[in-house]
Design a protein around this motif. Sequence first.
Motif, PDB file in Angstrom:
ATOM      1  N   LYS A   1       0.856  -1.181   0.000  1.00 36.69           N
ATOM      2  CA  LYS A   1       0.000   0.000   0.000  1.00 36.69           C
ATOM      3  C   LYS A   1       0.897   1.237   0.000  1.00 36.69           C
ATOM      4  N   GLU A   2       0.364   2.351  -0.462  1.00 33.34           N
ATOM      5  CA  GLU A   2       1.134   3.590  -0.488  1.00 33.34           C
ATOM      6  C   GLU A   2       1.699   3.885   0.898  1.00 33.34           C
ATOM      7  N   GLY A   3       3.000   4.194   0.954  1.00 37.42           N
ATOM      8  CA  GLY A   3       3.671   4.504   2.215  1.00 37.42           C
ATOM      9  C   GLY A   3       4.289   3.303   2.899  1.00 37.42           C
ATOM     10  N   ASP A   4       3.958   2.081   2.439  1.00 36.56           N
ATOM     11  CA  ASP A   4       4.558   0.882   3.035  1.00 36.56           C
ATOM     12  C   ASP A   4       6.051   0.836   2.776  1.00 36.56           C
ATOM     13  N   ASN A   5       6.767   0.233   3.727  1.00 34.35           N
ATOM     14  CA  ASN A   5       8.199  -0.008   3.600  1.00 34.35           C
ATOM     15  C   ASN A   5       8.452  -1.487   3.827  1.00 34.35           C
ATOM     16  N   ALA A   6       9.413  -2.026   3.133  1.00 33.94           N
ATOM     17  CA  ALA A   6       9.780  -3.427   3.313  1.00 33.94           C
ATOM     18  C   ALA A   6      11.284  -3.551   3.125  1.00 33.94           C
ATOM     19  N   SER A   7      11.835  -4.612   3.671  1.00 32.34           N
ATOM     20  CA  SER A   7      13.248  -4.897   3.442  1.00 32.34           C
ATOM     21  C   SER A   7      13.399  -6.387   3.188  1.00 32.34           C
ATOM     22  N   MET A   8      14.445  -6.717   2.469  1.00 35.25           N
ATOM     23  CA  MET A   8      14.712  -8.113   2.137  1.00 35.25           C
ATOM     24  C   MET A   8      16.184  -8.249   1.808  1.00 35.25           C
ATOM     25  N   GLN A   9      16.642  -9.464   1.759  1.00 30.61           N
ATOM     26  CA  GLN A   9      17.999  -9.726   1.313  1.00 30.61           C
ATOM     27  C   GLN A   9      17.923 -10.470  -0.009  1.00 30.61           C
ATOM     28  N   VAL A  10      18.773 -10.044  -0.942  1.00 32.66           N
ATOM     29  CA  VAL A  10      18.790 -10.633  -2.277  1.00 32.66           C
ATOM     30  C   VAL A  10      20.223 -11.001  -2.624  1.00 32.66           C
ATOM     31  N   CYS A  11      20.393 -12.191  -3.157  1.00 31.72           N
ATOM     32  CA  CYS A  11      21.699 -12.628  -3.622  1.00 31.72           C
ATOM     33  C   CYS A  11      21.849 -12.215  -5.085  1.00 31.72           C
ATOM     34  N   VAL A  12      22.855 -11.395  -5.361  1.00 34.88           N
ATOM     35  CA  VAL A  12      23.133 -10.925  -6.725  1.00 34.88           C
ATOM     36  C   VAL A  12      24.250 -11.774  -7.302  1.00 34.88           C
ATOM     37  N   GLY A  13      24.007 -12.299  -8.495  1.00 34.49           N
ATOM     38  CA  GLY A  13      25.002 -13.129  -9.175  1.00 34.49           C
ATOM     39  C   GLY A  13      25.699 -12.366 -10.277  1.00 34.49           C
ATOM     40  N   GLU A  14      26.109 -13.100 -11.295  1.00 37.90           N
ATOM     41  CA  GLU A  14      26.876 -12.504 -12.393  1.00 37.90           C
ATOM     42  C   GLU A  14      26.081 -11.515 -13.223  1.00 37.90           C
ATOM     43  N   GLU A  15      24.749 -11.540 -13.142  1.00 37.59           N
ATOM     44  CA  GLU A  15      23.932 -10.581 -13.909  1.00 37.59           C
ATOM     45  C   GLU A  15      23.963  -9.189 -13.288  1.00 37.59           C
ATOM     46  N   GLY A  16      24.510  -9.045 -12.100  1.00 37.79           N
ATOM     47  CA  GLY A  16      24.692  -7.739 -11.465  1.00 37.79           C
ATOM     48  C   GLY A  16      23.408  -6.937 -11.350  1.00 37.79           C
ATOM     49  N   ALA A  17      23.425  -5.698 -11.860  1.00 38.99           N
ATOM     50  CA  ALA A  17      22.287  -4.785 -11.714  1.00 38.99           C
ATOM     51  C   ALA A  17      21.043  -5.259 -12.457  1.00 38.99           C
ATOM     52  N   ALA A  18      21.175  -6.259 -13.314  1.00 37.23           N
ATOM     53  CA  ALA A  18      20.011  -6.793 -14.034  1.00 37.23           C
ATOM     54  C   ALA A  18      19.333  -7.924 -13.263  1.00 37.23           C
ATOM     55  N   THR A  19      19.712  -8.153 -12.011  1.00 38.23           N
ATOM     56  CA  THR A  19      19.093  -9.185 -11.179  1.00 38.23           C
ATOM     57  C   THR A  19      17.640  -8.796 -10.897  1.00 38.23           C
ATOM     58  N   LEU A  20      16.705  -9.525 -11.470  1.00 36.41           N
ATOM     59  CA  LEU A  20      15.294  -9.148 -11.377  1.00 36.41           C
ATOM     60  C   LEU A  20      14.753  -9.192  -9.954  1.00 36.41           C
TER      61      LEU A  20
END
Length: 169
Positions: A66-85
């Motif tokens: 919803k508008e104003g919501d905040n969330a956090s998560m951890q994501v593993c980035v591989g060789e695709e770098g900034a293109a990690t969906l």
Amino acid sequence: MNTKILLIGAASLAIAACGDTEGAAPVAKEEPAAKAEMLSAGLYEVSVTADAVASTDGTTPAASMKEGDNASMQVCVGEEGAATLALYREAQDDCTAQRPYVRPGRMQVEMRCDRAGLSGDINARADGTYTEDSFEAEVKTTTYLTGSGDYAMSRTITGRRVGDCPSEG
């Protein structure tokens, strides 16, 4: 005649004011920071803020936030770098990249996503910048669902590398 003398005098003063710069300290030029070629592989702490969420069909939006919501998560980035969906998609979506564009320090990814329980199109576009170990992006999502719940959402997503990805095992 007086005007000519006045102009010549003014020109002479202007030239003299420029004067000799010998002994003057050189002006330091700041070099621009080099742009990162890639977002480094590793584990990223990612923060997401829903800046705007609006129904586009007059019903309750089927958005994950919803508008104003905040969330956090951890994501593993591989060789695709900034293109990690996984950095940009809504958590429950399964996405494919349509037009990834990644150049030093800048990225843009268009995604087509599917979500269990929803039928129709979920389209998202991430525009952002990155350094070797951090990124910031604005993600705009628009849906065209076969049922109700269509929405337009704008999110700000930031992340920073916090270490290596956990090993599978």
